[in-house]
Design an enzyme around this catalytic site. Structure first.
Site, short mmCIF file in Angstrom:
data_model
loop_
_atom_site.label_atom_id
_atom_site.label_comp_id
_atom_site.label_asym_id
_atom_site.label_seq_id
_atom_site.Cartn_x
_atom_site.Cartn_y
_atom_site.Cartn_z
CD GLN A 93 0.70 21.87 21.23
OE1 GLN A 93 1.23 22.43 20.27
NE2 GLN A 93 0.66 22.43 22.44
CE1 TYR A 99 2.59 23.97 24.92
CE2 TYR A 99 3.08 24.63 22.67
CZ TYR A 99 3.37 23.87 23.79
OH TYR A 99 4.42 23.00 23.77
CB SER A 158 3.02 13.37 27.85
OG SER A 158 4.07 14.17 27.35
CB SER A 167 3.52 22.19 17.28
OG SER A 167 3.84 23.15 18.27
CB THR A 208 0.25 21.19 25.72
OG1 THR A 208 0.51 20.40 24.56
CG2 THR A 208 1.44 21.08 26.66
CG HIS A 219 6.55 19.06 27.14
ND1 HIS A 219 5.33 19.70 27.12
CD2 HIS A 219 7.25 19.62 26.13
CE1 HIS A 219 5.31 20.61 26.16
NE2 HIS A 219 6.48 20.57 25.54
CE LYS A 272 2.37 15.68 23.91
NZ LYS A 272 3.34 16.52 24.67
N GLY A 325 7.78 10.94 18.88
CA GLY A 325 8.34 12.28 18.79
C GLY A 325 9.68 12.37 18.12
#
Length: 356
Positions: A128, A130, A246, A108, A156, A248, A224, A302
């Protein structure tokens, strides 16, 4: 002696007993009234598999290919933030377990261990991403992921701002001083997760930004957080390598469609132009089989990983991944599937008798 865990929910029970209540709520909670959080589980429960017989399957092969890489099962560890909340080794323990299990580990942006240190475990690492209001921060993270040896970027798309997570608000949840976002500059850190995220993440992320990212990186690119088939069609046309269907984990728009419910329409829209993965609500190897039978190339796992981490660190995560793989193999045998390709030939009854 602690009895052997027979399901991932056994790990959940152990995790809940050893972590502070506010940390448990941070891991388990969803947004709003948690309608979508519950719907993710219900959607899998409403999928019925039609097993085949006389298939001669004694030892099914769970191996698969995800984004061009051979893996031991059609799954990867989902990106999850601040894992040192649950164990002192945090993401290092989870990544090492994923490496041993032969599945990818997704770091992440808000990992509590740097992407460089996670990649140094030797795990097959995805990163991942942002999208930050300061594009220089985004560009720096992409470069660091590439330099660290990550194979894939997972952008994401469903967090223009953090969903209202009532458990955290009621608890006044903050990060302890020794748990920080290790991939971000010191000046960008904050003890309040929602404030930290909303200050940094750019709510104006758009398709032009995706094109900029696709042109900038040599890594495989995954988007995602896609639920609408029109968005899936546009993303596939933009040259992404995969889409993750997804919501989330039920932590953004409460009332959003369950991921398993949205999967078929996304697959139809993509029409084979890119891979399609699924996350949100995956709790067992049977869920993995159901997702693949419906057409997904694989899943992201997850919360069960976090349960294992809290329960027993690296060994706990390894045990969760082994359990899910064993459950998948068992479901394959009982449904007459020799390999993952055969799973895709299974028929499913979904909801009130609707057929695929």
């Amino acid at each position: 002696m602690t009895p052997a865990a027979l399901s991932t929910t056994d790990f959940a029970d152990r995790a809940k007993s050893v972590v502070p209540a506010e940390v448990w709520d941070f891991v388990e909670g969803g947004s709003g009234a948690e309608v979508t959080l519950a719907a993710n589980i219900e959607a899998f429960d409403l999928i019925r598999v039609v097993p085949r017989v006389f298939s001669g399957v004694a030892s099914p092969v769970t191996n698969a290919t995800l984004l061009g890489t051979d893996v031991s099962a059609p799954l990867a560890v989902a990106p999850m933030a601040y894992q040192r909340l649950l164990h002192p080794e945090g993401e290092l323990a989870s990544a090492r377990a994923a490496k041993s299990a032969g599945v990818p580990f997704t770091v992440s942006t808000f990992s509590s261990v740097s992407v460089e240190d996670v990649a140094a475990t030797g795990a097959l690492t995805w990163f991942q991403l942002y999208w930050f209001a300061d594009r220089a921060v985004t560009a720096d993270l992409v470069a660091r992921a590439e330099d660290a040896g990550c194979r894939t970027l997972v952008l994401t798309a469903d967090l223009p701002r953090m969903g209202k997570r009532l458990r955290d608000i009621r608890n006044g949840f903050t990060l302890p001083a020794d748990v920080t976002a290790a991939n971000l500059p010191e000046t960008g850190r904050s003890s309040v997760v929602a404030r930290h995220t909303d200050l940094l993440v750019d709510p104006a992320l758009c398709w032009d930004d995706l094109a900029w990212l696709r042109a900038r990186t040599r890594l495989r690119l995954v988007v995602k957080g896609v639920l609408d088939p029109a968005d899936a069609k546009t993303a596939a046309g933009a040259g992404v390598d995969a889409i993750v269907v997804s919501n989330h984990g039920g932590r953004q728009l409460d009332g959003a469609v369950a991921s398993a419910e949205a999967l078929q329409d996304v697959l139809d829209a993509v029409a084979g132009r890119c891979d399609v993965l699924l996350d949100s609500g995956v709790r067992s190897g049977l869920d993995v089989l159901k997702a693949v039978a419906l057409g997904a190339d694989g899943v992201l796992l997850g919360r069960p990983v976090l349960w294992g981490l809290a329960a027993d660190g690296q060994r706990g995560v390894a045990d969760v991944l082994a359990l899910v793989r064993d459950e998948l193999a068992d479901a394959m045998t009982l449904s007459g599937c020799r390999d993952v390709a055969a799973i895709r030939g299974l028929r499913c009854l979904v909801r009130s008798g609707g057929r695929r």
